[in-house]
Design an enzyme around this catalytic site. Structure first.
Site, PDB file in Angstrom:
ATOM      1  N   GLY A   4       1.145  -1.840   4.102  1.00 39.22           N
ATOM      2  CA  GLY A   4       1.555  -0.478   4.131  1.00 39.22           C
ATOM      3  C   GLY A   4       2.932  -0.424   4.998  1.00 39.22           C
ATOM      4  N   SER A   5       2.640   0.081   5.939  1.00 39.85           N
ATOM      5  CA  SER A   5       3.956   0.135   6.907  1.00 39.85           C
ATOM      6  C   SER A   5       4.697  -1.155   7.108  1.00 39.85           C
ATOM      7  CB  SER A   5       3.488   0.654   8.243  1.00 39.85           C
ATOM      8  OG  SER A   5       2.366  -0.282   8.981  1.00 39.85           O
ATOM      9  N   ASP A  64      -6.509  -6.487   4.420  1.00 33.95           N
ATOM     10  CA  ASP A  64      -5.864  -5.123   4.461  1.00 33.95           C
ATOM     11  C   ASP A  64      -6.098  -4.440   5.859  1.00 33.95           C
ATOM     12  OD1 ASP A  64      -5.161  -2.552   3.988  1.00 33.95           O
ATOM     13  OD2 ASP A  64      -6.839  -2.176   2.606  1.00 33.95           O
ATOM     14  N   GLY A  65      -4.958  -4.104   6.143  1.00 34.77           N
ATOM     15  CA  GLY A  65      -4.727  -3.597   7.704  1.00 34.77           C
ATOM     16  C   GLY A  65      -3.880  -4.292   8.696  1.00 34.77           C
ATOM     17  N   GLY A  66      -2.707  -3.600   9.194  1.00 33.33           N
ATOM     18  CA  GLY A  66      -2.019  -4.575  10.211  1.00 33.33           C
ATOM     19  C   GLY A  66      -1.319  -5.870   9.689  1.00 33.33           C
ATOM     20  N   HIS A 119      -8.182   0.937  -4.179  1.00 38.57           N
ATOM     21  CA  HIS A 119      -9.348   0.647  -2.808  1.00 38.57           C
ATOM     22  C   HIS A 119     -10.160   2.172  -2.485  1.00 38.57           C
ATOM     23  CE1 HIS A 119      -9.438  -0.355   1.583  1.00 38.57           C
ATOM     24  NE2 HIS A 119     -10.575  -0.390   1.336  1.00 38.57           N
ATOM     25  N   SER A 149       1.019  -1.252  -0.093  1.00 44.84           N
ATOM     26  CA  SER A 149      -0.002   0.094  -0.012  1.00 44.84           C
ATOM     27  C   SER A 149       0.865   1.252  -0.060  1.00 44.84           C
ATOM     28  CB  SER A 149      -0.929   0.010   1.190  1.00 44.84           C
ATOM     29  OG  SER A 149      -1.410   1.534   1.628  1.00 44.84           O
ATOM     30  N   HIS A 177      -1.357  -1.463  -4.258  1.00 40.92           N
ATOM     31  CA  HIS A 177      -2.394  -0.886  -3.417  1.00 40.92           C
ATOM     32  C   HIS A 177      -2.209   0.521  -3.427  1.00 40.92           C
ATOM     33  CE1 HIS A 177      -5.936  -1.968  -0.978  1.00 40.92           C
ATOM     34  NE2 HIS A 177      -5.547  -0.928  -0.307  1.00 40.92           N
ATOM     35  N   MET A 219     -11.347  -5.744   5.405  1.00 44.70           N
ATOM     36  CA  MET A 219     -10.577  -4.782   6.421  1.00 44.70           C
ATOM     37  C   MET A 219     -10.272  -5.472   7.591  1.00 44.70           C
ATOM     38  SD  MET A 219     -10.130  -2.353   4.443  1.00 44.70           S
ATOM     39  CE  MET A 219      -9.225  -1.470   5.558  1.00 44.70           C
ATOM     40  N   GLY A 267      -8.594   4.054   7.202  1.00 40.01           N
ATOM     41  CA  GLY A 267      -8.601   5.434   7.477  1.00 40.01           C
ATOM     42  C   GLY A 267      -7.097   5.695   7.556  1.00 40.01           C
ATOM     43  N   PHE A 268      -6.441   4.755   8.218  1.00 35.62           N
ATOM     44  CA  PHE A 268      -4.941   5.270   8.348  1.00 35.62           C
ATOM     45  C   PHE A 268      -4.022   3.883   8.423  1.00 35.62           C
ATOM     46  CE2 PHE A 268      -7.820   8.072  10.858  1.00 35.62           C
ATOM     47  CZ  PHE A 268      -7.160   9.329  10.405  1.00 35.62           C
ATOM     48  N   MET A 293     -12.074   4.429  -0.550  1.00 34.66           N
ATOM     49  CA  MET A 293     -12.686   4.555   0.592  1.00 34.66           C
ATOM     50  C   MET A 293     -13.666   6.127   0.620  1.00 34.66           C
ATOM     51  SD  MET A 293      -9.808   3.114   3.266  1.00 34.66           S
ATOM     52  CE  MET A 293      -8.605   3.423   1.434  1.00 34.66           C
ATOM     53  N   ASP A 340      -4.804   3.626  -1.712  1.00 41.31           N
ATOM     54  CA  ASP A 340      -5.708   3.676  -0.754  1.00 41.31           C
ATOM     55  C   ASP A 340      -6.380   5.106  -1.077  1.00 41.31           C
ATOM     56  OD1 ASP A 340      -6.133   1.599   0.948  1.00 41.31           O
ATOM     57  OD2 ASP A 340      -4.105   1.928   1.352  1.00 41.31           O
ATOM     58  N   MET A 371      -8.948   8.326  -0.068  1.00 44.99           N
ATOM     59  CA  MET A 371      -9.997   8.221   0.965  1.00 44.99           C
ATOM     60  C   MET A 371     -10.261   9.845   0.911  1.00 44.99           C
ATOM     61  SD  MET A 371      -7.699   6.852   4.028  1.00 44.99           S
ATOM     62  CE  MET A 371      -6.506   5.464   3.995  1.00 44.99           C
TER      63      MET A 371
HETATM   64  C1  DX5 Z   1      -6.227   1.753   5.531  1.00 48.96           C
HETATM   65  C2  DX5 Z   1      -5.768   1.128   4.378  1.00 48.96           C
HETATM   66  C3  DX5 Z   1      -4.772   0.342   4.261  1.00 48.96           C
HETATM   67  C4  DX5 Z   1      -3.336   0.714   4.709  1.00 48.96           C
HETATM   68  C5  DX5 Z   1      -2.724  -0.284   5.578  1.00 48.96           C
HETATM   69  O1  DX5 Z   1      -7.174   2.267   5.794  1.00 48.96           O
HETATM   70  O2  DX5 Z   1      -7.007   0.750   3.576  1.00 48.96           O
HETATM   71  O3  DX5 Z   1      -4.459  -0.256   2.835  1.00 48.96           O
HETATM   72  O4  DX5 Z   1      -2.611   1.443   4.076  1.00 48.96           O
HETATM   73  O5  DX5 Z   1      -1.568   0.127   5.980  1.00 48.96           O
HETATM   74  P1  DX5 Z   1      -0.936  -0.920   7.281  1.00 48.96           P
HETATM   75  O6  DX5 Z   1      -0.541  -2.121   6.410  1.00 48.96           O
HETATM   76  O7  DX5 Z   1       0.118  -0.146   7.691  1.00 48.96           O
HETATM   77  O8  DX5 Z   1      -1.946  -1.268   8.308  1.00 48.96           O
HETATM   78 ZN    ZN Z   2      -6.558  -0.116   1.537  1.00 49.82          ZN
END
Ligand code: DX5
Ligand code: ZN
Length: 213
Positions: A194-195, A172-174, A63, A7, A30, A134, A139-140, A65, A32, A34
């Site tokens: 992402g991170s 997606d997420g964490g 994606h 991401s 990916h 998700m 959002g973050f 949002m 995002d 928003m």
């Molecule tokens: C969150 C996004 C994710 C985000 C994931 O709202 O949809 O795609 O970038 O980031 P990590 O992998 O850091 O949780």
């Molecule tokens: Zn995403």
């Protein structure tokens, strides 16, 4: 082999081209989007998707949002999206939104927030190329995974297999190297990170560890 979709939310937008180059061994990219309404954060629009497209030859996984996503589906397709995913919670007429994605020429995904039941997919699953689960509240970047979504992944995977569908499940997420096996064991085919990728010292190494699951 898991599909890995870094991401760019955690990338350096001042150096987007080189950051995308640094994850070239991944399968999808990916993006995002928003709007500050469906989710608290505001990120990017079709212009940046178009810029990312120039740096990425493989699948561009977009994606959305955003509320009223139908208004922007064609714009994101024209910007180069291969997969366009909308949120079930943001679509009053979800079936129509899926039709609009296919009409644009893109593959269609539907995303479910952590609290949303898999039953919203009951009458659309066979229309979908992708289900995006998700594992954080959207959002973050950089949040911790919510384990309660694992049984939802299992249930959706069972239904996909029972119906003989080719629909892929993405989470997606964490997602991190040390927890990603839980999503794959539950039935996910694709991992967004992402991170976990962009903040790693060796991005290629993280990508290959995730792909090996
Ligand atoms: C969150 C996004 C994710 C985000 C994931 O709202 O949809 O795609 O970038 O980031 P990590 O992998 O850091 O949780
Ligand atoms: Zn995403």
């Amino acid at each position: 082999m898991a599909i890995v979709s870094p991401s760019i939310l955690s990338a350096d937008f001042g150096n987007l081209h080189s950051d995308i180059q640094s994850v070239q061994t991944a399968d999808w990219l990916h993006v995002d989007v928003m709007d500050g309404r469906f989710v608290p954060n505001i990120t990017i629009g079709p212009l940046v998707v178009k810029a990312a497209r120039r740096s990425w030859a493989k699948v561009l996984d977009v994606h959305l949002m955003i509320v009223e996503p139908d208004r922007y589906i064609q714009d994101f397709r024209d910007a180069g999206a291969d997969i366009i995913t909308v949120h079930a919670e943001a679509c009053t007429h979800l079936h129509r939104s899926i039709q609009a994605i296919h009409a644009s020429g893109a593959q269609a995904g539907v995303s479910l927030n952590p609290h949303t039941s898999e039953h919203v997919l009951d009458y659309v699953l066979d229309q979908l190329d992708l289900v995006l689960i998700m594992s954080v509240n959207p959002g973050f970047g950089g949040q911790s995974m919510i384990e309660a979504v694992l049984p939802k992944i299992e249930k959706i995977r069972r239904r996909i297999d029972a119906k003989g569908l080719k629909t892929l499940i993405e989470v997606d997420g964490g997602v991190k190297v040390n927890n990603a096996h839980q999503f794959i064991n539950a039935g996910a085919h694709a991992l967004v990170s992402g991170s976990g990728i962009f903040k790693a010292e060796n991005r290629t190494n993280v990508i290959s560890q995730l792909q090996a699951l």
